[in-house]
Design an enzyme around this catalytic site. Structure first.
Site, PDB file in Angstrom:
ATOM      1  N   TYR A 109      -9.550  -2.722 -10.581  1.00 21.13           N
ATOM      2  CA  TYR A 109      -9.158  -1.494  -9.881  1.00 21.13           C
ATOM      3  C   TYR A 109      -7.908  -0.862 -10.522  1.00 21.13           C
ATOM      4  O   TYR A 109      -7.883   0.308 -10.848  1.00 21.13           O
ATOM      5  CB  TYR A 109      -8.748  -1.825  -8.447  1.00 21.13           C
ATOM      6  CG  TYR A 109      -9.823  -2.136  -7.460  1.00 21.13           C
ATOM      7  CD1 TYR A 109     -10.207  -1.190  -6.524  1.00 21.13           C
ATOM      8  CD2 TYR A 109     -10.411  -3.397  -7.395  1.00 21.13           C
ATOM      9  CE1 TYR A 109     -11.155  -1.479  -5.550  1.00 21.13           C
ATOM     10  CE2 TYR A 109     -11.355  -3.696  -6.429  1.00 21.13           C
ATOM     11  CZ  TYR A 109     -11.723  -2.729  -5.510  1.00 21.13           C
ATOM     12  OH  TYR A 109     -12.651  -3.021  -4.556  1.00 21.13           O
ATOM     13  N   GLU A 115      -7.543   2.646 -12.716  1.00 19.04           N
ATOM     14  CA  GLU A 115      -6.851   3.755 -12.031  1.00 19.04           C
ATOM     15  C   GLU A 115      -5.668   4.244 -12.868  1.00 19.04           C
ATOM     16  O   GLU A 115      -5.491   5.456 -13.055  1.00 19.04           O
ATOM     17  CB  GLU A 115      -6.379   3.304 -10.644  1.00 19.04           C
ATOM     18  CG  GLU A 115      -7.561   3.107  -9.686  1.00 19.04           C
ATOM     19  CD  GLU A 115      -7.177   2.674  -8.277  1.00 19.04           C
ATOM     20  OE1 GLU A 115      -8.030   2.781  -7.387  1.00 19.04           O
ATOM     21  OE2 GLU A 115      -6.036   2.222  -8.067  1.00 19.04           O
ATOM     22  N   CYS A 132      -1.547   1.912  -2.982  1.00 22.99           N
ATOM     23  CA  CYS A 132      -2.491   3.009  -2.691  1.00 22.99           C
ATOM     24  C   CYS A 132      -1.842   4.381  -2.634  1.00 22.99           C
ATOM     25  O   CYS A 132      -2.343   5.331  -3.251  1.00 22.99           O
ATOM     26  CB  CYS A 132      -3.177   2.785  -1.345  1.00 22.99           C
ATOM     27  SG  CYS A 132      -3.361   1.082  -0.851  1.00 22.99           S
ATOM     28  N   CYS A 185       0.829  -1.207   0.000  1.00 23.30           N
ATOM     29  CA  CYS A 185       0.000   0.000   0.000  1.00 23.30           C
ATOM     30  C   CYS A 185       0.861   1.254   0.000  1.00 23.30           C
ATOM     31  O   CYS A 185       0.662   2.156  -0.803  1.00 23.30           O
ATOM     32  CB  CYS A 185      -0.931  -0.004   1.207  1.00 23.30           C
ATOM     33  SG  CYS A 185      -1.806   1.546   1.399  1.00 23.30           S
ATOM     34  N   GLU A 243     -25.792  15.690  -1.269  1.00 23.01           N
ATOM     35  CA  GLU A 243     -27.177  15.841  -0.802  1.00 23.01           C
ATOM     36  C   GLU A 243     -28.136  14.993  -1.635  1.00 23.01           C
ATOM     37  O   GLU A 243     -29.224  14.648  -1.173  1.00 23.01           O
ATOM     38  CB  GLU A 243     -27.610  17.310  -0.807  1.00 23.01           C
ATOM     39  CG  GLU A 243     -27.751  17.930  -2.181  1.00 23.01           C
ATOM     40  CD  GLU A 243     -28.198  19.405  -2.130  1.00 23.01           C
ATOM     41  OE1 GLU A 243     -29.122  19.719  -1.372  1.00 23.01           O
ATOM     42  OE2 GLU A 243     -27.604  20.215  -2.868  1.00 23.01           O
ATOM     43  N   LYS A 303       0.070   5.586  -5.921  1.00 25.34           N
ATOM     44  CA  LYS A 303      -0.993   5.677  -6.942  1.00 25.34           C
ATOM     45  C   LYS A 303      -1.834   6.923  -6.732  1.00 25.34           C
ATOM     46  O   LYS A 303      -2.082   7.689  -7.656  1.00 25.34           O
ATOM     47  CB  LYS A 303      -1.831   4.390  -6.872  1.00 25.34           C
ATOM     48  CG  LYS A 303      -3.082   4.300  -7.701  1.00 25.34           C
ATOM     49  CD  LYS A 303      -4.321   4.922  -7.138  1.00 25.34           C
ATOM     50  CE  LYS A 303      -4.716   4.534  -5.745  1.00 25.34           C
ATOM     51  NZ  LYS A 303      -5.315   3.223  -5.588  1.00 25.34           N
ATOM     52  N   HIS A 306     -26.509  21.893   1.178  1.00 28.07           N
ATOM     53  CA  HIS A 306     -26.704  22.474  -0.144  1.00 28.07           C
ATOM     54  C   HIS A 306     -25.707  23.595  -0.403  1.00 28.07           C
ATOM     55  O   HIS A 306     -25.437  24.385   0.504  1.00 28.07           O
ATOM     56  CB  HIS A 306     -28.131  23.027  -0.235  1.00 28.07           C
ATOM     57  CG  HIS A 306     -28.488  23.481  -1.606  1.00 28.07           C
ATOM     58  ND1 HIS A 306     -28.698  22.600  -2.648  1.00 28.07           N
ATOM     59  CD2 HIS A 306     -28.648  24.725  -2.106  1.00 28.07           C
ATOM     60  CE1 HIS A 306     -28.993  23.301  -3.736  1.00 28.07           C
ATOM     61  NE2 HIS A 306     -28.964  24.580  -3.441  1.00 28.07           N
TER      62      HIS A 306
HETATM   63  P1  NDP Z   1      -8.696  -7.271 -10.182  1.00 27.64           P
HETATM   64  O1  NDP Z   1      -8.900  -8.648  -9.699  1.00 27.64           O
HETATM   65  O2  NDP Z   1      -9.472  -6.158  -9.599  1.00 27.64           O
HETATM   66  O3  NDP Z   1      -8.948  -7.228 -11.749  1.00 27.64           O
HETATM   67  C1  NDP Z   1      -8.271  -8.085 -12.624  1.00 27.64           C
HETATM   68  C2  NDP Z   1      -8.679  -7.728 -14.033  1.00 27.64           C
HETATM   69  O4  NDP Z   1      -7.855  -8.429 -14.937  1.00 27.64           O
HETATM   70  C3  NDP Z   1     -10.115  -8.105 -14.353  1.00 27.64           C
HETATM   71  O5  NDP Z   1     -10.654  -7.097 -15.165  1.00 27.64           O
HETATM   72  C4  NDP Z   1      -9.974  -9.417 -15.128  1.00 27.64           C
HETATM   73  O6  NDP Z   1     -10.965  -9.586 -16.105  1.00 27.64           O
HETATM   74  C5  NDP Z   1      -8.657  -9.199 -15.832  1.00 27.64           C
HETATM   75  N1  NDP Z   1      -7.928 -10.420 -16.114  1.00 27.64           N
HETATM   76  C6  NDP Z   1      -7.621 -11.420 -15.279  1.00 27.64           C
HETATM   77  N2  NDP Z   1      -6.879 -12.356 -15.897  1.00 27.64           N
HETATM   78  C7  NDP Z   1      -6.722 -11.935 -17.177  1.00 27.64           C
HETATM   79  C8  NDP Z   1      -6.088 -12.459 -18.312  1.00 27.64           C
HETATM   80  N3  NDP Z   1      -5.436 -13.632 -18.247  1.00 27.64           N
HETATM   81  N4  NDP Z   1      -6.118 -11.761 -19.462  1.00 27.64           N
HETATM   82  C9  NDP Z   1      -6.782 -10.586 -19.531  1.00 27.64           C
HETATM   83  N5  NDP Z   1      -7.410 -10.028 -18.481  1.00 27.64           N
HETATM   84  C10 NDP Z   1      -7.387 -10.703 -17.319  1.00 27.64           C
HETATM   85  O7  NDP Z   1      -7.132  -7.042 -10.067  1.00 27.64           O
HETATM   86  P2  NDP Z   1      -6.205  -5.771 -10.028  1.00 27.64           P
HETATM   87  O8  NDP Z   1      -4.899  -6.258 -10.522  1.00 27.64           O
HETATM   88  O9  NDP Z   1      -6.831  -4.596 -10.683  1.00 27.64           O
HETATM   89  O10 NDP Z   1      -6.139  -5.448  -8.479  1.00 27.64           O
HETATM   90  C11 NDP Z   1      -5.786  -6.460  -7.531  1.00 27.64           C
HETATM   91  C12 NDP Z   1      -6.449  -6.208  -6.219  1.00 27.64           C
HETATM   92  O11 NDP Z   1      -5.817  -5.106  -5.571  1.00 27.64           O
HETATM   93  C13 NDP Z   1      -7.911  -5.831  -6.306  1.00 27.64           C
HETATM   94  O12 NDP Z   1      -8.746  -6.950  -6.314  1.00 27.64           O
HETATM   95  C14 NDP Z   1      -8.116  -4.981  -5.099  1.00 27.64           C
HETATM   96  O13 NDP Z   1      -8.534  -5.801  -4.054  1.00 27.64           O
HETATM   97  C15 NDP Z   1      -6.768  -4.393  -4.818  1.00 27.64           C
HETATM   98  N6  NDP Z   1      -6.726  -2.976  -5.191  1.00 27.64           N
HETATM   99  C16 NDP Z   1      -7.551  -2.089  -4.575  1.00 27.64           C
HETATM  100  C17 NDP Z   1      -7.528  -0.763  -4.919  1.00 27.64           C
HETATM  101  C18 NDP Z   1      -8.441   0.192  -4.253  1.00 27.64           C
HETATM  102  O14 NDP Z   1      -9.039  -0.145  -3.253  1.00 27.64           O
HETATM  103  N7  NDP Z   1      -8.622   1.392  -4.788  1.00 27.64           N
HETATM  104  C19 NDP Z   1      -6.613  -0.257  -5.920  1.00 27.64           C
HETATM  105  C20 NDP Z   1      -5.820  -1.270  -6.529  1.00 27.64           C
HETATM  106  C21 NDP Z   1      -5.873  -2.567  -6.160  1.00 27.64           C
HETATM  107  P3  NDP Z   1     -12.408 -10.213 -15.805  1.00 27.64           P
HETATM  108  O15 NDP Z   1     -13.269  -9.064 -15.380  1.00 27.64           O
HETATM  109  O16 NDP Z   1     -12.830 -10.771 -17.094  1.00 27.64           O
HETATM  110  O17 NDP Z   1     -12.235 -11.235 -14.734  1.00 27.64           O
END
Ligand code: NDP
Length: 461
Positions: free
Chosen positions: A180, A184, A51, A46, A442, A54, A437
């Site tokens: 996510y 981002e 976090c 983080c 709101e 980022k 307001h």
């Molecule tokens: P996520 O699990 O959120 O998303 C992974 C994405 O990658 C999905 O869109 C998925 O598609 C896609 N994907 C998975 N495998 C493949 C593949 N082989 N080829 C193409 N696309 C693929 O992971 P992130 O890496 O974005 O983040 C990891 C974790 O970190 C999050 O789950 C979250 O918990 C945490 N995080 C939280 C943040 C916050 O709170 N603001 C910020 C950043 C991270 P599909 O939809 O089809 O499954």
């Protein structure tokens, strides 16, 4: 090491990230003899690679919109340019400061911070820097790492780790994934002027979020010029003199200066002796724990992303806290995983708490309230951006089950509503709350008419 004790320490924690630091410093505060082993920089994902850096870059990217919007209010901001290197240097300086603070927090609490890679040798022993240290309890808080699928050319891609430290900003970037991290970074690079292509293997971004959130965010980021390629898979990547040639499955290709994979994260469990010590891992390699954060081995516990429950920093921190309270302060506690709010720092941001419409419909008959509007600021700025807010309400009890928002300040607004949901607030109580307001917030207390049910059968229920 210490005489009169069966073990060198009461607790050895692997990993000085959010979960590990909170657990260790509380355990030490409560009188435990604690060592924390960290292979990289105290602060963990983080603070060092997630976090915090980022969000600093998200702030940096926002200025582009602010400069454009200023014109509508009579400002002439011409000639604004961005220096990527200066932003990264400023961000790194802040991370250095935070790293110092994290080390200090542990030392001040009386914990022993050891730089090195800890490997579990047996249920009470950890090896680090060629030494064997013993402890009554071992806490695994080693987090996760970006996962990249196998395909020809995968060596050319970067992950969020590298994206935060690139020597220069890629002018054309392909971002694979729709979670996510992908959205981002798409916002960061687009805000700073890059051509961004988001590649989704499925039809929509942000799987798991409410359908209206997903559709609204996709519309908004497309308006900002982010190209979304849906149902599209990267076949291979080649380095060419013109840039990286990214080939898609439908024999199309495009050239980019960088390819960022944000396709999920895997728990860091393969090389720290967990399996050998008999710790049960799930299919993804996450440590399986019970509600007390205890693994299948009685003396080994785990918190945070390494357990792949709810992978968010405040969750890891709270898991660390309840672990320390339970085992070092004689106050048994478990964490309630319901109604945990979260945010995606996209542009505009998303924030949600509670159930999506789809989740709620499985167990409840629901009333839905949705509002979409142009934020007041954009009446003058002229920016074509709309905010969406949605409430999911249980028809039977009037309890608000979910609040969803896409729009400026969404995370700041939803944090307050998370308290209301935790307290079991009803829609009538939302309605009885007088708004502030003029704000966007709101609208959450002035949504009077439910969305008409599309399905007449459902409407009768
Ligand atoms: P996520 O699990 O959120 O998303 C992974 C994405 O990658 C999905 O869109 C998925 O598609 C896609 N994907 C998975 N495998 C493949 C593949 N082989 N080829 C193409 N696309 C693929 O992971 P992130 O890496 O974005 O983040 C990891 C974790 O970190 C999050 O789950 C979250 O918990 C945490 N995080 C939280 C943040 C916050 O709170 N603001 C910020 C950043 C991270 P599909 O939809 O089809 O499954």
């Amino acid at each position: 090491m210490t005489t009169g004790h069966r073990y060198d320490y009461d607790l050895i924690t692997l990993g000085a990230g959010s979960g590990g630091v909170r657990a260790s410093r509380l355990a030490a505060k409560y009188g435990g003899r604690v060592a924390v082993i960290e292979a990289s920089r105290p602060g963990g994902t983080c603070v060092m690679r997630g976090c915090v850096p980022k969000k600093l870059l998200v702030y940096g990217a926002h200025f582009a919109n602010h400069f454009e919007d200023a014109l509508g209010f009579g400002w002439h901001v011409s000639g604004a340019t961005h220096d990527w290197g200066a932003m990264i240097a400023a961000k790194n300086k802040e991370l250095d400061r935070l790293e110092g603070i994290y080390g200090r927090i542990l030392r001040d609490a009386g914990a022993n911070l050891i730089a090195g890679r800890g490997v579990i040798a047996d249920p009470h022993t950890v090896e680090v820097n060629g030494k064997r240290l013993t402890a009554e309890k071992i806490l695994v808080a080693v987090g996760g790492w970006p996962a990249i699928p196998d395909f020809p050319g995968k060596e050319h891609v970067i992950t969020s780790n590298e994206a935060l430290d690139l020597p220069e900003r890629p002018k054309r970037i392909v971002i694979v994934g729709g979670g996510y991290i992908a959205v981002e970074f798409a916002g960061i690079f687009r805000g700073l002027g890059s051509e961004v292509t988001l590649v989704l293997r499925s039809g929509q971004l942000l799987r798991g979020f409410d359908q209206d959130v997903r559709a609204t965010l996709a519309d908004e980021i497309e308006k900002q010029g982010i190209k979304i390629r849906r149902d599209c898979v990267v076949h291979s990547i080649e380095k060419t003199p013109k840039g990286y040639s990214v080939a898609f499955d439908k024999s199309e290709e495009m050239i980019a200066d960088g390819v960022l994979y944000a396709t999920g994260r895997t728990p860091n469990t393969t090389t720290i002796g967990l399996k050998e010590a008999g710790v049960k891992l799930d299919k993804k390699g996450a440590v399986v724990v019970d509600e007390w954060n205890r693994s299948s081995v009685e003396s080994i516990f785990a918190v945070g992303d390494v357990t792949d429950r709810v992978n968010l920093t405040p969750v890891a921190i709270n898991e660390g806290r309840v672990f320390a309270e339970t085992f070092f302060n004689k106050t048994p506690m478990t964490l309630d995983y319901t109604n945990i709010a979260s945010a995606v720092f996209s542009q505009p941001p998303v924030s949600v708490v509670g159930l999506t419409e789809e989740q709620a419909r499985k167990d409840y008959k629901v009333r839905l309230f949705i509002t979409r509007f142009k934020p007041m600021k954009h009446t003058l700025s002229g920016r074509d951006e709309r905010t969406m807010m949605k409430l999911v309400v249980d028809k039977a009890t009037d309890r608000v089950l979910g609040c969803h928002m896409v729009g400026e300040d969404a995370p700041e607004i939803i944090q307050g509503l998370a308290v209301a949901l935790k307290a079991g607030a009803t829609k009538a109580q939302f309605d009885a709350t007088v708004g502030i307001h003029p704000t966007a917030a709101e609208e959450f207390v002035t949504m009077r008419d439910p969305v008409p049910e599309k399905d007449p059968a459902a409407a009768e229920m």
